[in-house]
Write a protein that holds these residues in place. Structure first.
Motif, PDB file in Angstrom:
ATOM      1  N   LYS A  61      -4.999   6.148 -12.345  1.00 11.30           N
ATOM      2  CA  LYS A  61      -3.839   6.464 -11.520  1.00 11.30           C
ATOM      3  C   LYS A  61      -4.233   7.522 -10.488  1.00 11.30           C
ATOM      4  N   VAL A  62      -3.794   7.333  -9.254  1.00 12.38           N
ATOM      5  CA  VAL A  62      -3.998   8.340  -8.208  1.00 12.38           C
ATOM      6  C   VAL A  62      -2.668   8.573  -7.500  1.00 12.38           C
ATOM      7  N   PHE A  63      -2.585   9.721  -6.842  1.00 12.90           N
ATOM      8  CA  PHE A  63      -1.408  10.057  -6.037  1.00 12.90           C
ATOM      9  C   PHE A  63      -1.867  10.308  -4.610  1.00 12.90           C
ATOM     10  N   ILE A  64      -1.276   9.591  -3.679  1.00 12.88           N
ATOM     11  CA  ILE A  64      -1.627   9.701  -2.263  1.00 12.88           C
ATOM     12  C   ILE A  64      -0.599  10.587  -1.572  1.00 12.88           C
ATOM     13  N   VAL A  65      -1.084  11.602  -0.884  1.00 14.74           N
ATOM     14  CA  VAL A  65      -0.217  12.495  -0.114  1.00 14.74           C
ATOM     15  C   VAL A  65      -0.688  12.420   1.337  1.00 14.74           C
ATOM     16  N   ASP A  66       0.125  11.801   2.170  1.00 13.94           N
ATOM     17  CA  ASP A  66      -0.306  11.456   3.530  1.00 13.94           C
ATOM     18  C   ASP A  66       0.595  12.119   4.570  1.00 13.94           C
ATOM     19  N   PRO A  67       0.111  13.169   5.238  1.00 14.89           N
ATOM     20  CA  PRO A  67       0.937  13.834   6.247  1.00 14.89           C
ATOM     21  C   PRO A  67       0.976  13.113   7.587  1.00 14.89           C
ATOM     22  N   THR A  68       0.080  12.133   7.773  1.00 12.62           N
ATOM     23  CA  THR A  68       0.027  11.414   9.059  1.00 12.62           C
ATOM     24  C   THR A  68      -0.083   9.905   8.803  1.00 12.62           C
ATOM     25  N   PRO A  69       0.923   9.306   8.174  1.00 12.84           N
ATOM     26  CA  PRO A  69       0.838   7.879   7.844  1.00 12.84           C
ATOM     27  C   PRO A  69       0.655   7.018   9.093  1.00 12.84           C
ATOM     28  N   GLY A  70      -0.185   6.000   8.940  1.00  9.37           N
ATOM     29  CA  GLY A  70      -0.451   5.090  10.047  1.00  9.37           C
ATOM     30  C   GLY A  70      -1.631   5.487  10.904  1.00  9.37           C
ATOM     31  N   ALA A  71      -2.155   6.703  10.720  1.00  7.60           N
ATOM     32  CA  ALA A  71      -3.320   7.130  11.492  1.00  7.60           C
ATOM     33  C   ALA A  71      -4.547   6.336  11.062  1.00  7.60           C
ATOM     34  N   THR A  72      -5.514   6.226  11.939  1.00  5.65           N
ATOM     35  CA  THR A  72      -6.727   5.469  11.641  1.00  5.65           C
ATOM     36  C   THR A  72      -7.965   6.305  11.950  1.00  5.65           C
ATOM     37  N   ASN A  73      -9.085   5.835  11.425  1.00  2.07           N
ATOM     38  CA  ASN A  73     -10.384   6.483  11.663  1.00  2.07           C
ATOM     39  C   ASN A  73     -10.297   7.988  11.407  1.00  2.07           C
TER      40      ASN A  73
END
Length: 316
Positions: A61-73
């Motif tokens: 199990k992992v938890f993803i915390v994404d402050p800039t969803p949709g960003a690439t590279n």
């Protein structure tokens, strides 16, 4: 040790941490203590995922915390939580990950690795390595992560696991790690067992007897001996440190781990690994969590965030 050696603004926070005796208090009771809930918006909210295990090990199990969803590279951080190898959880400590992700503007993935003594080092290392493989591969593609810009990060036992993971990935020819962010890492089983520390170190929060218990649980053997169990990776005991990722190591000047952290930093530098060391005088283990609002805690967190951004090539 006289309390006068502790930074005055960090003294009151010591009351938050109970003096745990693992020989008297059942480990299940320690683990059952309530942890901090997730921070509310505008902090990025954690997303739970289950990823494949490796080499016959169970899924992770992992938890993803994404402050800039949709960003690439973009860069990413594989975070490994602390807890002396025997308690704590990614879910229960997610608030700190949310704060770190938002401060840096970088996506974090925190691993729910198996704890000791139920699972010794082989299981926890396998869980963390599976998360690295996933983040550098399919998971990273989903998240828009540049596999050449992945850092490993953790506090205390999480810092120890991060150092172990960097060594394991190097030795296995696995995914490249760009940077190690090691916050008072737990990296030497000899500390507090076969190797004494200065009398004024480790008197608060995480003590020598705690350390001996944690390492014994992880190794499945008495810590501090002349040899280690087959396959165990104890960073401070690894002879060849060449080829490891650049590192930042931060620690309080009164922490039980300060001597082993400084020794490890010195050996990394001697091995040609770019290494930055940040020492906070008068600070004990975990001070930045217990006294986060203090000047010392804020300066330490800011230095750590700045080091991470530099290490991953993120502009201010």
């Amino acid at each position: 040790m006289p309390i006068e050696m502790v930074d005055p603004e960090l003294r009151d926070a010591l009351a938050q941490f109970p003096d745990i005796d693992f020989t008297q208090i059942p480990l299940d009771l320690v683990r059952s203590q309530p942890m901090m809930p997730p921070l509310e918006a505008p902090f990025p909210q954690p997303v739970e995922r289950t990823i494949p295990g490796i080499d016959g090990n169970p899924d992770v199990k992992v938890f993803i915390v994404d402050p800039t969803p949709g960003a690439t590279n973009r860069p990413a951080v594989l975070h490994i939580h602390g807890g002396g190898y025997v308690f704590g959880s990614a879910e229960g400590m997610i608030a700190g990950v949310q704060a770190a992700a938002m401060a840096a503007g970088i996506v974090f993935v925190s691993v729910e690795y198996r704890l000791a003594p139920e699972t010794t080092f082989a299981g926890s290392v396998a869980d963390n390595y599976a998360a690295l493989v996933w983040l550098a591969g399919e998971g990273g593609k989903e998240l828009g992560v540049d596999p050449a810009r992945i850092a490993v990060a953790g506090e205390s036992a999480g810092g120890g696991h991060s150092a172990m993971l960097a060594i394991t990935a190097r030795d296995r020819g696995g995914p490249a790690i760009a940077f190690q962010l090691l916050t008072y890492p737990m990296i030497d089983d000899r500390t507090g067992s076969s190797r004494a520390v200065a009398a004024h170190l480790g008197e608060f929060v995480w003590k020598a007897d705690h350390n001996k218990f944690g390492w014994s649980a992880l190794l499945g053997a008495e810590p501090g001996g002349d040899s280690l169990p087959q396959g165990a990776v104890v960073p401070a005991r690894v002879e060849d440190l060449t080829g490891l990722p650049p590192a930042w190591i931060g620690c309080g000047g009164l922490d039980l781990f300060i001597e082993e952290n400084l020794a490890y930093a010195s050996r990394l530098i001697a091995a040609g690994v770019p290494t930055e060391v940040h020492v906070v005088p008068g600070a004990y283990h975990g001070f930045d969590g217990f006294a986060a609002a203090s000047g010392a805690g804020q300066r330490f967190s800011a230095a750590r965030t700045a080091a991470l951004k530099r290490g991953l090539g993120v502009a201010d």
